[in-house]
Design a protein around this motif. Structure first.
Motif, short mmCIF file in Angstrom:
data_model
loop_
_atom_site.label_atom_id
_atom_site.label_comp_id
_atom_site.label_asym_id
_atom_site.label_seq_id
_atom_site.Cartn_x
_atom_site.Cartn_y
_atom_site.Cartn_z
N ALA A 439 1.10 -0.90 0.30
CA ALA A 439 0.03 0.75 0.21
C ALA A 439 0.72 1.25 0.10
O ALA A 439 0.60 2.17 -0.95
N LEU A 440 1.98 1.74 0.85
CA LEU A 440 2.69 2.69 1.13
C LEU A 440 3.76 3.04 -0.13
O LEU A 440 4.31 4.20 -0.81
N GLY A 441 3.80 1.19 -0.84
CA GLY A 441 4.22 1.72 -2.76
C GLY A 441 3.35 2.84 -3.49
O GLY A 441 3.72 2.84 -4.69
N ASP A 442 2.21 2.82 -3.05
CA ASP A 442 1.27 3.72 -4.00
C ASP A 442 1.94 4.79 -4.00
O ASP A 442 1.68 5.69 -2.89
N PRO A 443 2.30 5.60 -4.86
CA PRO A 443 2.51 7.05 -4.41
C PRO A 443 0.99 7.96 -4.99
O PRO A 443 1.16 9.40 -4.25
N ASP A 444 -0.16 7.84 -4.80
CA ASP A 444 -1.54 8.26 -4.80
C ASP A 444 -1.57 8.48 -3.74
O ASP A 444 -3.12 9.01 -3.32
N LEU A 445 -0.83 7.68 -2.58
CA LEU A 445 -1.89 7.83 -1.78
C LEU A 445 -1.66 8.89 -0.84
O LEU A 445 -0.89 9.21 -0.40
N PRO A 446 -2.96 9.73 -0.08
CA PRO A 446 -2.83 10.55 0.44
C PRO A 446 -2.17 10.43 2.11
O PRO A 446 -1.77 9.27 2.70
N ALA A 447 -1.59 11.49 2.92
CA ALA A 447 -0.47 11.31 3.52
C ALA A 447 -1.32 10.91 4.92
O ALA A 447 -0.60 9.64 5.86
N THR A 448 -2.73 11.13 5.17
CA THR A 448 -3.02 10.48 6.00
C THR A 448 -3.53 9.00 5.99
O THR A 448 -2.99 8.25 7.00
N THR A 449 -3.56 8.67 5.17
CA THR A 449 -3.64 7.42 4.50
C THR A 449 -2.18 6.44 5.11
O THR A 449 -1.76 5.17 5.34
N ARG A 473 11.48 2.38 4.22
CA ARG A 473 10.58 2.86 2.43
C ARG A 473 9.53 3.31 3.08
O ARG A 473 8.75 4.21 2.60
N ALA A 474 8.75 2.93 4.59
CA ALA A 474 8.02 3.88 5.47
C ALA A 474 8.41 4.97 5.71
O ALA A 474 7.11 5.81 4.77
#
Length: 979
Positions: A439-449, A473-474
């Motif tokens: 999930a963290l590898g998705d560059p479009d994730l919002p900061a809160t997510t 990476r996190a």
């Protein structure tokens, strides 16, 4: 010569193919049946794909149907890591005991509500969530084990365990640690597919004397057995030598590959009967596939489009599936799906499970089909499968996350978060880490997510070996989110909080402190989390910040904790604040500790209290309050046992191990240290404590080279997350050994870093061992001025603390300075005072070492007779304790003074040869009375590991191999009575 018609696809001849006979495993079946005849047993069946592990289990269940009846539960692990946590066990219970509900009188069973929603009318209410995910996992394991017992399970079979999620493997280890009478485990797996660090490796590594252990390594079939298997599929007629040789060479005797090869040959019409024997029609022209994958793909290529479509859909679903779900994923009308499934089943590719769901005849078939399918086709099927699964109850969140992700839908992240929560709660930390990393590898994730996912990683990542790269990476993802965010201070704090705590795991302490300090003031909307962050800042983390600043954060945590309403959270925060204060060397920590309750009834509160008592017992050991430490650790062990928190129980055992070393209770200590040292890296603290005690014992008994090696490993271990994880004791012991070899500079180097940290932080309660070792090294190097300055700092740092161990160490340091000042009379008196202080704790080794130096000072002062008398007692004391290296050194000095160098026992611990020691006799007496190891441990206030070690020693001395023989031999010999 009569040649019968060869089989062509769809002909009656093809239908004549039958399941192959059970071949080449008769001996394995006999051994397996024998192991299960006297439960409990742990049987591991290993072998490569298609070797016949499942068939062996099926034969066992067939031949033992009458004896086992309905008491066997079979679970199969799906071939994907993101399967539902504990799904194999839960599904196995559902399949075997449909309509059967256990009597739910224990409130602990409320933890099973998320796993068995269909039992909602009978299960107790769900307990309160636990802050500690590991405690939640053990609570769930305890409840699940109780269900197995209530349902009368005698044999639990877990197939394809190499695909098991971490929680399932953890549950199996949990069952083996309980060794409940009557429950046996049979586990099948492929060793080549077991990942490094898997818990599965530990199932075969631990051998309990009261459990039958059997490992079956299934080998390929030889030529004779290959002939029998192939013939059994072909009407019992023999096969030609050429065909047999070719098949055996092609398949390497792997039964599944043999079976698939024969089926393919029949489908292609390549087999003929000639002279009563099966032969290949065109042996030279055959381009036989070398693997099952190639065989499967060639077979499926001959099937009609509808069959191929449903096979791909079943492969996408990756597990037993209802016909309606297969139709939805395939995008075909139900009217066409049913017949297509029937044709696939007739082709030997699919079968029905006990619940009527379709599944592949072997998991490799599904994998081969999936890997060969076009990506667009798979994407569409995953999306259709996800939409079909949405809204089901309970929602299969792990499957939904996998399907939506493969379909390219952003909806997968939300399901991944939910799946991660399930995994963490159940202890599948490796699976949770993989989901978070994806999930963290998705560059479009919002900061809160990203922040929410990172907070989950704080729980899962710290308990998963090899998660360092994921944590890095996190950290990078959160750092990017923070740099680009235009959010409010509160939202930025939500990102800084997990970022700072993850930086702690990477040893970047100053960066971590800065982020946490910036986040804390903006977390007041969540008092519990704000107080938790402030408590983190209150621990003396390595870095530039002084003890006064840490104490300031703890004061702020205390004020904001008053706003926390959850009893468990308040208990947790109070316990952590007390431990942090005591780690700082602040005696008010004992006042805060007094606020904790004496007991707790609820499972979650009992687990939290157990952890609190363990930490306070550790602090009491640090301070030298050994009776207090023993009481707290004993209570922590009892509570941990009561809630089934085995990991915490191991941590307590490690703390007790070190305490027993310090206080001279060395009976069975090497064996206990070895047991605790044999753990995975996830239990780092337990392992390091055990390795430390092993090294200290080796130094005391004479294996100095091994001791130096272990101590170097400890001092060079990964960076600690707080000063409580620093290795000052290891550094001190290493310095002593190096100094004894005249390696003065190396000794100074060994103590430099921990001493500098203690000086910078002002946490002098940690200086007990390392200050004494460094002062001695400084004096030896000729730097008396720096040694004196260090002793003065030490005295100031512990003044008014009420810490007996550092105070005794300070007396030793002052005696060393007196000896260096050429005042043997004053030095002898100082060492005598130090010895008395060590005796009062008690720390017998340190007391004897002080008296050894006192004797040297007496000899230097011309009081030879007094020196001999004192040194004789020291030598005998070391001998009684078991510190052979120290005893030999004292004996050598006695010879130099003209004294009697032969050792005499003068009380205390002694060797008993082949006779039972008093502590062993106590254990044997309770064995005769019919007590279990756990009952004996409670009765004698010892750990179960200690009892097991003493029982094993008694059995060895009396030359028996069972508890029954031990009882008979002990009574017959008059060692105990049977009254």
């Amino acid at each position: 010569m009569v040649i019968r018609p060869s089989a062509v696809p769809g002909s009656e001849a093809e239908a004549a193919l039958v399941t192959p006979a059970f071949v080449g495993r008769e001996g394995d079946l006999t051994r397996l049946s024998g192991a299960l005849a006297g439960p409990p047993a742990v049987v591991l069946i290993e072998g490569e794909a298609g070797i016949g592990k499942t068939r062996l289990v099926q034969e066992l269940l067939t031949v033992q149907t009458s004896s086992l009846g309905g008491q066997v539960l079979v679970s199969t692990c799906p071939p994907y890591r993101d399967s539902l946590t504990l799904g194999p066990i839960v599904d196995g219970i559902r399949q075997r005991h449909r309509g059967t509900v256990p009597t739910a009188t224990n409130p602990l069973l409320g933890a099973l509500r998320p796993l068995f929603p269909e039992w909602h009318t009978v299960l107790p209410p769900a307990p309160d969530p636990l802050v500690d995910a590991t405690a939640a996992r053990h609570r769930l394991f305890s409840a699940l084990a109780e269900v197995l017992e209530a349902l009368g399970t005698r044999v639990l079979v877990v197939e394809d365990a190499h695909w098991a999620d971490e929680a399932t493997l953890g549950f199996l280890l949990f069952l083996t640690s309980r060794a409940r009478q009557g429950l046996s485990l049979v586990v099948t797996y492929r060793p080549e597919e077991v990942p490094a660090g898997s818990l599965l490796l530990r199932l075969g590594a631990r051998h309990r004397p009261d459990v039958t252990h059997l490992r079956l390594n299934l080998a390929p079939l030889d030529a004779a057995d290959t002939a029998t298997l192939v013939s059994s599929m072909l009407d019992g007629d023999p096969v030609s030598a050429d065909l047999l040789s070719h098949l055996h060479e092609l398949t390497a005797g792997i039964p599944l590959v043999l079976e698939e090869s024969v089926r393919l040959l029949r489908q292609r019409g390549d087999l003929q009967r000639r002279d009563g024997r099966w032969v290949r029609r065109t042996l030279e022209d055959l381009s036989a596939p070398p693997t099952v994958r190639d065989l499967v793909l060639e077979r499926t290529g001959r099937l009609d489009p509808d069959v191929r479509q449903v096979l791909t859909a079943v492969a996408v679903l990756a597990g037993p599936a209802e016909e309606g779900l297969v139709a939805a994923a395939a995008g075909l009308p139900r009217a066409r799906v049913g017949p297509a499934l029937a044709r696939a089943e007739r082709a030997g590719l699919l079968e029905n499970d006990p619940r009527g769901r379709v599944r592949f005849h072997h998991a490799l078939i599904g994998r081969a089909i999936y890997e060969a399918a076009p990506t667009p086709e798979l994407t569409g099927m995953h999306l259709r499968a996800a939409r079909a699964l949405q809204g089901t109850h309970p929602e299969p969140v792990a499957q939904l996350a996998r399907h939506f992700r493969a379909a390219g839908s952003p909806d997968w992240v939300g399901y991944a978060e939910r799946a991660t929560d399930v995994a963490i709660t159940s202890g599948d930390h490796r699976g949770a880490v993989a989901l978070i990393d994806d999930a963290l590898g998705d560059p479009d994730l919002p900061a809160t997510t990203r922040a929410r996912l990172a907070r989950r990683l704080l729980v899962a990542g710290t308990r998963t070996q090899g998660a360092g790269e994921v944590i890095q990476r996190a950290v990078d993802a959160l750092t990017d989110a923070l740099a680009t965010a235009t959010s409010s201070p509160a939202e930025r704090a939500e990102v800084r909080n997990p970022l700072g705590r993850l930086l702690l795991q990477l040893g970047r302490f100053d960066e971590a402190h800065d982020h946490l300090a910036a986040a804390a003031p903006h977390l007041v909307h969540d008092p519990a989390e704000a107080a938790r962050v402030m408590t983190y800042l209150g621990y003396p983390l390595p870095g530039r910040h002084p003890a006064a600043e840490h104490r300031s954060w703890l004061d702020r945590a205390a004020r904001i904790s008053a706003e926390v309403t959850s009893p468990v959270a308040r208990l947790d925060l109070t316990a952590d604040r007390a431990a942090a204060l005591l780690t700082l060397g602040d005696p008010t920590g004992w006042e805060v500790a007094a606020e904790l309750p004496d007991t707790a009834e609820a499972v979650d509160e009992a687990s939290t209290l157990a952890r609190a008592l363990a930490n306070l017992g550790y602090c009491a050991t640090l301070w030298g309050r050994y009776p207090d430490a023993q009481r707290r650790l004993d209570r922590a062990a009892t509570l941990a046992d009561s809630v089934g928190h085995t990991r915490l129980r191991a941590q307590v055992a490690a703390m007790q191990l070190h305490l027993d070393w310090l206080t001279g209770r060395w009976d069975g200590l090497p064996e206990r240290a070895e047991q605790l040292g044999d753990v995975d890296e996830d239990n780092r603290r337990d392992r390091l404590e055990a390795v430390l005690v092993t090294a200290l014992l080796e130094a005391a008994t004479g294996t100095r080279a091994r001791a130096v090696h272990r101590l170097r490993e400890l001092t060079e271990a990964q960076p600690p997350i707080n000063i409580a994880d620093l290795p000052p004791t290891a550094a001190a012991a290493l310095s002593d050994l190096l100094l004894a070899d005249d390696r003065v500079e190396d000794a100074l180097t060994a103590t430099a870093e921990p001493m500098e940290t203690i000086q910078r932080k002002g946490t002098w309660v940690w200086a007990t061992d390392v200050a004494r070792a460094r002062v001695e090294a400084l004096i030896t190097s000729g730097d008396l001025h720096q040694a004196t300055d260090l002793v003065d700092q030490f005295a100031t740092g512990i003044a008014g603390r009420g810490a007996p161990a550092p105070q005794a160490a300070l007396l030793t340091c002052r005696a060393l300075l007196a000896r260096a000042g050429d005042s043997p009379t004053r030095a002898a008196e100082s060492f005598a005072r130090a010895a008395a202080a060590w005796d009062a704790l008690p720390r017998p080794v340190d007391a004897l070492l002080a008296r050894e130096q006192q004797a040297a000072c007496l000899a230097a002062d011309g009081r030879r007779e007094q020196a001999i008398e004192l040194l004789t007692g020291v030598r005998d004391g070391f001998t009684s304790l078991g510190a052979g290296s120290f005893a030999r050194r004292a004996g050598a000095r006695l010879r130099e003074l003209g004294g009697d160098a032969s050792a005499r026992w003068r009380g205390g611990r002694r060797g008993y040869g082949n006779a039972l020691s008093p502590r062993e006799t106590e254990v044997v007496h309770l064995v005769v009375a019919g007590r279990t190891n756990r009952e004996i441990a409670r009765a004698l206030s010892r750990s179960p590991n200690t009892v097991a070690t003493q029982l094993s020693s008694a059995m060895r001395k009396l030359q028996v191999s069972s508890r029954t023989e031990l009882a008979v031999r002990a009574v017959a010999a008059g060692l105990v009575d049977d009254s």
